[in-house]
Design a protein around this motif. Structure first.
Motif, PDB file in Angstrom:
ATOM      1  N   PHE A 156      47.640  32.648  29.042  1.00  0.00           N
ATOM      2  CA  PHE A 156      47.248  31.284  29.377  1.00  0.00           C
ATOM      3  C   PHE A 156      45.739  31.092  29.451  1.00  0.00           C
ATOM      4  CE2 PHE A 156      51.374  32.293  31.285  1.00  0.00           C
ATOM      5  CZ  PHE A 156      52.161  31.398  30.594  1.00  0.00           C
ATOM      6  N   SER A 157      44.992  32.157  29.582  1.00  0.00           N
ATOM      7  CA  SER A 157      43.534  32.078  29.542  1.00  0.00           C
ATOM      8  C   SER A 157      42.973  33.476  29.360  1.00  0.00           C
ATOM      9  CB  SER A 157      42.967  31.452  30.827  1.00  0.00           C
ATOM     10  OG  SER A 157      43.110  32.339  31.926  1.00  0.00           O
ATOM     11  N   LEU A 158      41.764  33.551  28.868  1.00  0.00           N
ATOM     12  CA  LEU A 158      41.111  34.843  28.683  1.00  0.00           C
ATOM     13  C   LEU A 158      40.834  35.503  30.027  1.00  0.00           C
ATOM     14  CD1 LEU A 158      40.144  36.564  26.302  1.00  0.00           C
ATOM     15  CD2 LEU A 158      37.879  35.536  26.559  1.00  0.00           C
ATOM     16  N   GLN A 159      40.510  34.684  31.036  1.00  0.00           N
ATOM     17  CA  GLN A 159      40.253  35.222  32.367  1.00  0.00           C
ATOM     18  C   GLN A 159      41.510  35.839  32.964  1.00  0.00           C
ATOM     19  OE1 GLN A 159      37.120  35.116  34.253  1.00  0.00           O
ATOM     20  NE2 GLN A 159      38.347  36.660  35.310  1.00  0.00           N
ATOM     21  N   LEU A 160      42.641  35.172  32.815  1.00  0.00           N
ATOM     22  CA  LEU A 160      43.889  35.696  33.345  1.00  0.00           C
ATOM     23  C   LEU A 160      44.279  36.989  32.634  1.00  0.00           C
ATOM     24  CD1 LEU A 160      46.210  35.330  35.304  1.00  0.00           C
ATOM     25  CD2 LEU A 160      47.334  33.841  33.650  1.00  0.00           C
ATOM     26  N   LEU A 161      44.060  37.050  31.317  1.00  0.00           N
ATOM     27  CA  LEU A 161      44.317  38.278  30.570  1.00  0.00           C
ATOM     28  C   LEU A 161      43.456  39.412  31.091  1.00  0.00           C
ATOM     29  CD1 LEU A 161      45.581  39.801  28.145  1.00  0.00           C
ATOM     30  CD2 LEU A 161      43.722  38.891  26.735  1.00  0.00           C
ATOM     31  N   TYR A 162      42.204  39.107  31.365  1.00  0.00           N
ATOM     32  CA  TYR A 162      41.287  40.118  31.910  1.00  0.00           C
ATOM     33  C   TYR A 162      41.731  40.556  33.303  1.00  0.00           C
ATOM     34  CZ  TYR A 162      37.063  41.907  34.176  1.00  0.00           C
ATOM     35  OH  TYR A 162      36.175  42.669  34.883  1.00  0.00           O
ATOM     36  N   ASN A 163      42.168  39.604  34.126  1.00  0.00           N
ATOM     37  CA  ASN A 163      42.603  39.944  35.484  1.00  0.00           C
ATOM     38  C   ASN A 163      43.806  40.887  35.474  1.00  0.00           C
ATOM     39  OD1 ASN A 163      40.615  38.288  36.453  1.00  0.00           O
ATOM     40  ND2 ASN A 163      41.969  36.609  37.019  1.00  0.00           N
ATOM     41  N   ARG A 164      44.699  40.700  34.518  1.00  0.00           N
ATOM     42  CA  ARG A 164      45.882  41.560  34.444  1.00  0.00           C
ATOM     43  C   ARG A 164      45.476  43.020  34.240  1.00  0.00           C
ATOM     44  NH1 ARG A 164      50.501  38.091  33.214  1.00  0.00           N
ATOM     45  NH2 ARG A 164      49.848  36.147  32.210  1.00  0.00           N
ATOM     46  N   ILE A 165      44.444  43.246  33.431  1.00  0.00           N
ATOM     47  CA  ILE A 165      44.008  44.615  33.134  1.00  0.00           C
ATOM     48  C   ILE A 165      43.045  45.126  34.200  1.00  0.00           C
ATOM     49  CG2 ILE A 165      42.792  46.075  31.484  1.00  0.00           C
ATOM     50  CD1 ILE A 165      43.714  44.232  29.284  1.00  0.00           C
TER      51      ILE A 165
END
Length: 621
Positions: free
Chosen positions: A334-343
């Motif tokens: 849903f967003s690049l930030q959320l993708l980063y937060n997952r990792i």
């Protein structure tokens, strides 16, 4: 943020609801500089994982540096008036020269295993990049907003038609079972004739949707060159790489045994043979190192879609550009930030809890009796992958026992079969079956809060079983993978939820849709969500669960690889018919064909029904 605010409308349900509504009220008033507003936001960041995931880091321009090199981020967004479609591909540039690529991987392995020696050898790396550089390709094209509106309406109509068809099929199947003894084969043939026309409509409608979607997105996607993916090696499973590793390690031994049997008359050529064999062994060892080093890290190319909320309703995984062999997964976020937060947050949590987990595991080993120790998969976690504890999985299966217990495709019967088939992997799983009792809200929260992965298989939507506002207030970052095999309808489940839906507004019901459900689960900390997008059948979910367990547990594929296998499979639905082999033998070819037609309406669409939100690089260990 709008979804979070809508989900926390009841200020008396949780502290998150009260604080988020207060923050929104102060923001609407323009009171964003007061100490109260700052205190409220600080408190929200402390108590709520969901609120923290809404915040954008000041270092967001460096997010791509933190992503694995095989992640390709594809952005598809409309302008506000939907007259323009923007597209972008964000990725890391990889070396194309095999020699340079092999040297870079060798040095990358040395950096992890011998970080001290890296500084000494730093002078040898001059002129060669130690890390892939980033590149961004951006495109824009004017689009016909009316054409897109018609496409979205087609998708909505298709989903509604599938829902009504499967409901009718479920009720007709139940009625057919009651009248089977009285009417014999006549009722079966009538059911086939009634459903056949609707089957053909659904199949043709889905094909039309795919054609219109390709034509609509082509002006933007055609500006991107995906030909490089064809030059890359196909995706390699970590388990396959381990198998090839052990197979290769055996071959030199057989070669050595061949040496010892050299005849006496060949003494003159023995020196040459030894030289030739040593050369062959060197080349073999080089090839072995190349395959293992290139095989284990190369998990295939992972395509991650960041599309707007309207495009999220489309079966984007079915686009022709994602059918290349080198692509191992197509996931959504849903967003690049959320993708980063997952990792990023996963790594920080692992670092903090590493010592605690070590002591906890040692205590658990002492508690297990002989013969009940957790089964070890003996898998090697490839680089850029995240491990999931295979023994700490929780589940809730058909909580209201809506399916008939005699039906071999019912979630409970299927799960019992899975338990027998994969006993060594799921021996220590814990959860609730609907035949024992209906799980309470507290049981739902306990299981979700104390698991590495969670499986739900049942009827209707997830939020027909658990309170939305209570779930939104939870923080469950340890629940790394969630599998939702829902959206099945039975006569009993439809009667039960119809009363629940009458008391809910349309805005509240919209939060229970698949995409919104995935957003809420992502906000509260789940790293990967495998879920259906539209209505399905018990037989299809049974086949999906079998495929998921086979690939995730037995073979050891990642979440992205597993879902991609489901999307590329052509036998998923037909395999669900094999639960009653005795009946197939008795039937004639014509009857078998008509039985196949019974499940054909979703034969094509069902491949792309199950999608992955979040991380494609999670692996059960």
């Amino acid at each position: 943020k709008d979804i979070l605010l809508s989900a926390t409308w009841n200020t008396s349900s949780s502290q998150l609801s009260a604080m988020s509504q207060l923050q929104h009220h102060l923001q609407q008033r323009g009171d964003t500089t007061s100490s109260l507003f700052k205190n409220v936001e600080q408190r929200l960041g402390t108590i709520s994982k969901a609120w923290g995931n809404l915040c954008i880091s000041t270092q967001h321009f460096n997010i791509m540096n933190e992503l694995p090199p095989n992640f390709h981020v594809i952005i598809l967004q409309h302008s506000e008036d939907r007259s323009l479609l923007y597209g972008a591909v964000l990725e890391k540039v990889k070396l194309t020269n095999p020699k340079e690529l092999r040297e870079q991987k060798d040095k990358g392995g040395q950096q992890k295993e011998k970080s001290g020696l890296q500084k000494e050898k730093g002078g040898q790396q001059k002129g060669k990049p130690t890390q892939p550089t980033l590149q961004a390709k951006i495109a824009r094209s004017p689009v016909n907003s009316e054409a897109f509106f018609n496409l979205v309406e087609k998708v909505k109509l298709f989903k509604q038609k599938m829902k009504s068809l499967l409901r009718k099929l479920s009720s007709d199947k139940l009625q057919e079972g009651k009248n089977e003894l009285q009417q014999g084969e006549e009722s079966h043939s009538k059911l086939d004739m009634n459903v056949e026309e609707e089957n053909e409509y659904c199949t043709s409608e889905f094909q039309a949707i795919l054609k219109d979607m390709e034509e609509y997105l082509n002006p933007v996607l055609s500006q991107f060159d995906f030909s490089e993916l064809r030059q890359l090696n196909p995706a390699v499973s970590p388990t396959e790489s381990v198998k090839s590793k052990t197979a290769d390690s055996v071959r030199p031994k057989s070669a050595d045994s061949g040496k010892s049997n050299t005849g006496k008359g060949a003494k003159a050529d023995s020196g040459k043979n030894k030289v030739n064999e040593s050369k062959k062994q060197k080349t073999k060892s080089k090839e072995k190192n190349t395959t293992t080093q290139a095989g284990t890290p190369d998990m295939g190319e992972c395509m991650i879609l960041l599309a707007d909320k309207y495009l999220m309703e489309l079966p984007l995984e079915a686009l022709s550009i994602f059918q290349e062999e080198a692509i191992s997964s197509v996931s959504r976020d849903f967003s690049l930030q959320l993708l980063y937060n997952r990792i990023h947050k996963e790594e920080s949590e692992n670092d903090v809890k590493k010592d605690a987990k070590g002591t906890k595991e040692s205590k658990q080993k002492g508690d297990y009796k002989k013969g009940k120790l957790p089964f070890s998969t003996n898998r090697v976690l490839p680089p850029n992958c995240i491990s999931v504890d295979i023994h700490n999985v929780k589940y809730i299966i058909d909580p209201y026992n809506d399916a008939r217990e005699t039906d071999p495709e019912s979630p409970i019967q299927v799960f019992k079969t899975i338990q027998d088939r994969y006993e060594q992997f799921i021996l220590h799983w814990d959860g609730v079956l609907g035949i024992t009792h209906i799980p309470s809200q507290a049981e739902w929260e306990y299981l979700l809060s104390n698991c590495s992965a969670f499986l739900f298989s049942g009827m209707e939507r997830l939020f027909a079983h658990i309170f939305l506002d209570r779930l939104t207030a939870m923080n469950i970052p340890e629940c790394q993978v969630m599998i939702l095999l829902d959206l099945v309808h039975t006569k009993e489940s439809m009667a039960r939820v119809s009363n629940l839906y009458e008391d809910k507004s349309s805005s509240r019901l919209s939060l229970e849709m698949p995409t919104e459900t995935a957003i809420i689960l992502s906000l509260i900390g789940v790293h990967a969500i495998i879920a259906n997008q539209w209505c399905t059948t018990m037989g299809e979910n049974a086949a999906r669960l079998e495929r998921l367990c086979e690939n995730l547990l037995k073979i050891g594929k990642t979440t992205g690889q597993t879902v991609h296998i489901l999307q590329r499979s052509t036998t998923t639905i037909k395999e669900s018919l094999k639960v009653q082999p005795s009946e197939v033998k008795k039937e004639k070819p014509m009857e078998t064909k008509s039985c196949d037609r019974l499940i054909c309406p979703v034969m094509q669409s069902s491949k792309f029904n199950t999608v992955l939100y979040g991380l494609p690089n999670m692996m059960f260990m």
